[in-house]
Structures are given as structure tokens and as C-alpha cells.
Design a protein around this motif. Structure first.
Motif, PDB file in Angstrom:
ATOM      1  N   TYR A  56       0.824  -1.197   0.000  1.00  0.00           N
ATOM      2  CA  TYR A  56       0.000   0.000   0.000  1.00  0.00           C
ATOM      3  C   TYR A  56       0.868   1.261   0.000  1.00  0.00           C
ATOM      4  O   TYR A  56       0.674   2.172  -0.813  1.00  0.00           O
ATOM      5  CB  TYR A  56      -0.934  -0.030   1.214  1.00  0.00           C
ATOM      6  N   GLY A  59       2.642   1.650  -3.288  1.00  0.00           N
ATOM      7  CA  GLY A  59       1.736   2.164  -4.306  1.00  0.00           C
ATOM      8  C   GLY A  59       1.532   3.661  -4.165  1.00  0.00           C
ATOM      9  O   GLY A  59       1.532   4.398  -5.157  1.00  0.00           O
ATOM     10  N   ASP A  62       4.260   5.443  -5.655  1.00  0.00           N
ATOM     11  CA  ASP A  62       4.437   5.178  -7.092  1.00  0.00           C
ATOM     12  C   ASP A  62       5.713   4.391  -7.393  1.00  0.00           C
ATOM     13  O   ASP A  62       6.334   4.580  -8.446  1.00  0.00           O
ATOM     14  CB  ASP A  62       4.428   6.480  -7.911  1.00  0.00           C
ATOM     15  N   ARG A  67       5.684  -1.938  -5.173  1.00  0.00           N
ATOM     16  CA  ARG A  67       4.238  -2.137  -5.129  1.00  0.00           C
ATOM     17  C   ARG A  67       3.886  -3.518  -5.684  1.00  0.00           C
ATOM     18  O   ARG A  67       3.156  -4.282  -5.067  1.00  0.00           O
ATOM     19  CB  ARG A  67       3.514  -1.059  -5.930  1.00  0.00           C
ATOM     20  N   ASP A  86      -5.844  -5.593  -4.593  1.00  0.00           N
ATOM     21  CA  ASP A  86      -6.260  -4.593  -5.573  1.00  0.00           C
ATOM     22  C   ASP A  86      -7.322  -3.655  -5.001  1.00  0.00           C
ATOM     23  O   ASP A  86      -7.299  -2.444  -5.265  1.00  0.00           O
ATOM     24  CB  ASP A  86      -6.784  -5.259  -6.841  1.00  0.00           C
ATOM     25  N   GLN A  87      -8.243  -4.184  -4.215  1.00  0.00           N
ATOM     26  CA  GLN A  87      -9.286  -3.339  -3.622  1.00  0.00           C
ATOM     27  C   GLN A  87      -8.689  -2.356  -2.616  1.00  0.00           C
ATOM     28  O   GLN A  87      -9.088  -1.190  -2.573  1.00  0.00           O
ATOM     29  CB  GLN A  87     -10.357  -4.208  -2.953  1.00  0.00           C
ATOM     30  N   ARG A  89      -5.612  -1.218  -2.635  1.00  0.00           N
ATOM     31  CA  ARG A  89      -4.848  -0.225  -3.398  1.00  0.00           C
ATOM     32  C   ARG A  89      -5.770   0.774  -4.088  1.00  0.00           C
ATOM     33  O   ARG A  89      -5.434   1.956  -4.194  1.00  0.00           O
ATOM     34  CB  ARG A  89      -3.946  -0.928  -4.406  1.00  0.00           C
ATOM     35  N   ALA A  90      -6.945   0.337  -4.523  1.00  0.00           N
ATOM     36  CA  ALA A  90      -7.870   1.224  -5.227  1.00  0.00           C
ATOM     37  C   ALA A  90      -8.566   2.193  -4.267  1.00  0.00           C
ATOM     38  O   ALA A  90      -8.714   3.373  -4.578  1.00  0.00           O
ATOM     39  CB  ALA A  90      -8.906   0.411  -6.001  1.00  0.00           C
ATOM     40  N   ASP A  91      -8.998   1.684  -3.105  1.00  0.00           N
ATOM     41  CA  ASP A  91      -9.720   2.539  -2.151  1.00  0.00           C
ATOM     42  C   ASP A  91      -9.758   1.851  -0.795  1.00  0.00           C
ATOM     43  O   ASP A  91     -10.630   1.015  -0.537  1.00  0.00           O
ATOM     44  CB  ASP A  91     -11.140   2.822  -2.646  1.00  0.00           C
ATOM     45  N   THR A  94     -13.126   1.676   1.243  1.00  0.00           N
ATOM     46  CA  THR A  94     -14.220   0.752   0.937  1.00  0.00           C
ATOM     47  C   THR A  94     -13.759  -0.695   0.774  1.00  0.00           C
ATOM     48  O   THR A  94     -14.594  -1.574   0.550  1.00  0.00           O
ATOM     49  CB  THR A  94     -14.943   1.189  -0.359  1.00  0.00           C
ATOM     50  N   ALA A  95     -12.477  -0.941   0.880  1.00  0.00           N
ATOM     51  CA  ALA A  95     -11.949  -2.301   0.736  1.00  0.00           C
ATOM     52  C   ALA A  95     -12.491  -3.194   1.858  1.00  0.00           C
ATOM     53  O   ALA A  95     -12.699  -2.732   2.984  1.00  0.00           O
ATOM     54  CB  ALA A  95     -10.424  -2.293   0.772  1.00  0.00           C
TER      55      ALA A  95
END
Length: 182
Positions: A56, A59, A62, A67, A86-87, A89-91, A94-95
């Protein structure tokens, strides 16, 4: 091509592996640090959770190599695997992770911006969610260490594989053998 000549085939020694081979004197303590932070016995944080924190932060920084490699290692050790990674890392908000881990990841994100952004409020939120002082300590240390590792890898312009399968293979080796075998 790396910013300095590491004297190695960069594709055989991607990311942090090349600089570690180039300077074994620093590789040993860095490997030991990674081993303790991410794999050593811990009373409550699993290796997968600790790898997730590393992925995390990497990521957010960058750092593609770190990552990808730590995401693969986390996925290999978490029951929900790469979809969960992936969830997160995306948010992270809400993961599908518990409140304790979400709060720890928020602390890690704060460390990544600046250690001074770890507020009493973030720590209290983590404690209310069930995090122990040891977990808070180790999260801060993992996040801080990965800021250093990310800058080491990217600061030297090391080569980063693009094939996710390469990271999955490396994760299998890492889970079996640890960071001291890199």
C-alpha cells in the motif's frame, strides 16, 4: 537502465535486487530489516497483512517494483489473494478489510506523507478499532522503512518487470525462503 552501472544483468536482478547485489555490506542489514518487519513472528499482524501495508505504501509512493512485488507477496499470504490487495490499493476506505487493518493502513498513509501527519486522532481510531500499541508501532516502522526502500529502488532507476507472473514467482520464492535469501 539503472542510473549507475551495477555491473549486473538488470533483467536478472530487477528492482532492489540489483542494488543489494551491488552493495552487499548494506544488503545484509536491509534484508534483515525486511525479514523482521514482514516475516518474523508477530503476535497479531500476519505476514500477509504486513506485506499489504508495504504494498500500500509503495503504491502511494508510485514505486512500481515494490508495489508489485509486495502486492504479490501479500496476495500469496492472504486468503482473499490479489482481489483484496487490488481493492485496498484502489480505495482503502471501501476495501473489505476490518476496521483495525483499515485504521493501520490509514496510519501508514499518513507516515508516507510525513511522520508528523500521524495524529492522536489516527492513533485513537486505530486503538478503538482494536489495534495494539505494538501494531501501531510496527505499522509506522513498516511504512517508514518502505518509504526508504521505495526511494532506494527508484532513486537508482532500477529495471522493473512488467509481467505480473514474474512477481508471483518471486513471491512464491520469498514466502518459502524469506528476505535473507534474495
Amino acid at each position: 537502465m539503472a542510473h549507475i552501472d551495477l555491473g549486473l544483468d538488470e533483467k536478472a536482478h530487477p528492482g532492489i535486487v540489483g542494488p543489494l547485489r551491488f552493495r552487499p555490506e548494506t544488503a545484509k542489514p536491509l534484508g534483515e530489516l525486511a525479514e523482521v518487519l514482514l516475516r518474523a513472528p508477530h503476535p497479531t499482524l500476519t505476514p500477509g497483512e504486513r506485506e499489504l501495508i508495504a504494498a500500500y505504501v509503495s503504491g502511494l509512493n508510485d514505486c512500481d517494483f515494490c508495489r508489485s512485488s509486495h502486492a504479490a507477496s501479500a496476495a500469496a499470504q492472504l486468503p482473499a489473494g490479489m482481489p483484496l490487495v487490488d481493492q485496498v490499493r484502489a480505495d482503502v476506505g471501501t476495501a473489505p478489510v476490518g476496521a483495525r487493518l483499515r485504521a493501520l493502513l490509514q496510519i501508514a498513509a499518513a507516515v508516507r506523507r510525513s511522520g508528523r501527519e500521524v495524529t492522536t486522532g489516527l492513533v485513537e481510531t486505530a486503538r478503538t478499532a482494536g489495534a495494539t500499541d505494538l501494531e501501531i508501532h510496527d505499522t509506522v516502522l513498516i511504512a517508514a522503512a518502505f518509504c526508504m526502500f521505495n526511494r532506494y529502488v527508484d532513486g537508482l532507476g532500477t529495471w522493473t518487470p512488467r509481467d505480473p507472473e514474474a512477481y508471483a514467482r518471486a513471491a512464491g520464492h520469498l514466502v518459502a525462503n524469506g528476505y535473507l535469501a534474495i
